[in-house]
Design an enzyme around this catalytic site. Structure first.
Site, short mmCIF file in Angstrom:
data_model
loop_
_atom_site.label_atom_id
_atom_site.label_comp_id
_atom_site.label_asym_id
_atom_site.label_seq_id
_atom_site.Cartn_x
_atom_site.Cartn_y
_atom_site.Cartn_z
CG ASP A 224 -80.82 -59.97 66.02
OD1 ASP A 224 -81.11 -58.54 66.48
OD2 ASP A 224 -80.57 -61.19 66.41
CB ILE A 225 -83.91 -61.69 62.30
CG1 ILE A 225 -85.96 -61.73 62.51
CG2 ILE A 225 -84.24 -62.19 60.92
CD1 ILE A 225 -86.69 -60.61 61.24
CG ASN A 232 -81.65 -57.10 54.67
OD1 ASN A 232 -82.11 -57.17 53.89
ND2 ASN A 232 -80.85 -56.02 55.75
CD GLU A 267 -80.90 -57.40 62.37
OE1 GLU A 267 -79.75 -57.95 63.02
OE2 GLU A 267 -80.77 -56.12 61.79
#
Length: 348
Positions: A224-225, A232, A267
């Site tokens: 997971d980023i 964003n 993500e």
């Protein structure tokens, strides 16, 4: 009666007619017989002809009405003319003469296809021609007897069928290509081109069943980023999408061919590593993180640095079904985030 048998009978009678103009009447051959034979030949739609060999040239001494009408719409008779006069085109004449020479060399009937290309006053037509050499007592060929059947319609039908088959083959190839595209679209994530959730679950279920039978491990890794929502919000979804695409490419480059890399959602990424123990997968992940963490991107003249968290779980010790293994991997990822992110945790 076959064409060859007919040619033997017809050519004998026609030869008799030709020789009667040069010598006294032959025994047992009456003018009435010849008249009946030529009348029969004139009812045929096939072209019947007889050529006399004179040195290196061939003189046409007989052709039936079908051939005369076809070759001479002006009603000017071809009989008595040499073949090289009837066929002025050198290339076309040579092809005809070569076939006659071949028949004379082998001494029996031969068949071949030819066209009227190079003939004067004749529409382009394709023929299937059968010729036979007529040999004198001294062994020399004195005449060439032939029958030509118009196969233009057949050739046109064959060409049309060939073109239709080629179009069908092209259409099938295009359909196959479109099918492959649709198949890829059905199993790929449209943004990253990684496998999607549906394909991953199908692959994982198959691999879990195989692993149970063959008793080898299956390890999952979920990544997971970190703080992707913040990225964003600050830079926009366009930049966020570019980061996801670039991250996916680097992720694929670091995996084996046997590994299945999936965009699980948003993500999050999920990787299946068949046959790899948890310890080996953990070691590989640490090596990959040394190279790629933190990961720096240049997007729209900006340098962005991202970090990511990951969790590992292995079947059968952390789960014997696909759902159990995914749940265990998700929990390991949660532990990594709870521990401060930017790290890898093992399940259980």
């Amino acid at each position: 009666m076959s064409i060859s048998a007919f040619m033997r009978i017809a050519s004998g009678m026609v030869l008799a007619q030709e020789l009667m103009t040069l010598t006294p009447p032959l025994n047992d051959v009456e003018p009435t017989d010849i008249h009946l034979l030529t009348g029969m030949l004139d009812t045929m739609t096939d072209h019947v002809f007889l050529l006399r060999v004179e040195g290196e040239r061939y003189r046409l001494v007989y052709c039936n009405e079908a051939m005369e009408r076809f070759m001479n719409p002006t009603q000017e008779s071809f009989c008595g003319r040499f073949l090289d006069d009837i066929v002025p085109d050198p290339g076309a004449y040579q092809q005809v003469a070569d076939n006659y020479a071949r028949a004379r060399a082998v001494g029996h009937v031969i068949r071949y296809e030819e066209s009227t290309e190079g003939f004067d006053a004749a529409p382009l037509t394709f023929f299937e021609t059968t010729i036979s050499p007529l040999v004198a007592r001294d062994g020399n060929t004195v005449y060439i007897c032939g029958i030509s059947r118009d196969i233009t319609a057949r050739r046109s039908a064959e060409l049309a069928l060939k073109q239709t088959n080629e179009r069908l083959a092209q259409q099938l190839a295009e359909n196959h290509r479109l099918h492959e595209i649709l198949h890829e679209e059905a199993i790929r994530d449209p943004l990253t081109n990684l496998f999607n959730r549906r394909y991953f679950l199908e692959s994982l279920n198959r691999e879990m069943n195989l692993a149970q039978r063959e008793r080898h491990p299956v390890t999952l890794m979920m990544l997971d980023i970190d703080h992707f929502k913040k990225l964003n919000d600050q830079h926009g979804h366009v930049v966020g999408d570019q980061v996801l695409v670039e991250f996916s490419e680097r992720l694929k480059e670091g995996m084996r061919k046997a590994d299945v890399v999936c965009r699980w959602g948003g993500e999050e990424f999920l990787i299946m590593m068949p046959g790899l123990s948890q310890e080996d997968a953990y070691r590989r992940m640490l090596e990959w993180r040394e190279i790629n963490s933190p990961m720096v991107f240049k997007v729209a003249d900006q340098r962005l640095t991202i970090r990511f968290s990951s969790g590992l779980a292995t079947a059968p010790q952390n789960g014997v079904t696909a759902d159990e293994l995914i749940t265990a991997t998700d929990k390991a990822l949660y532990l990594a985030k709870e521990a401060g992110r930017d790290q890898v945790k093992l399940s259980g």
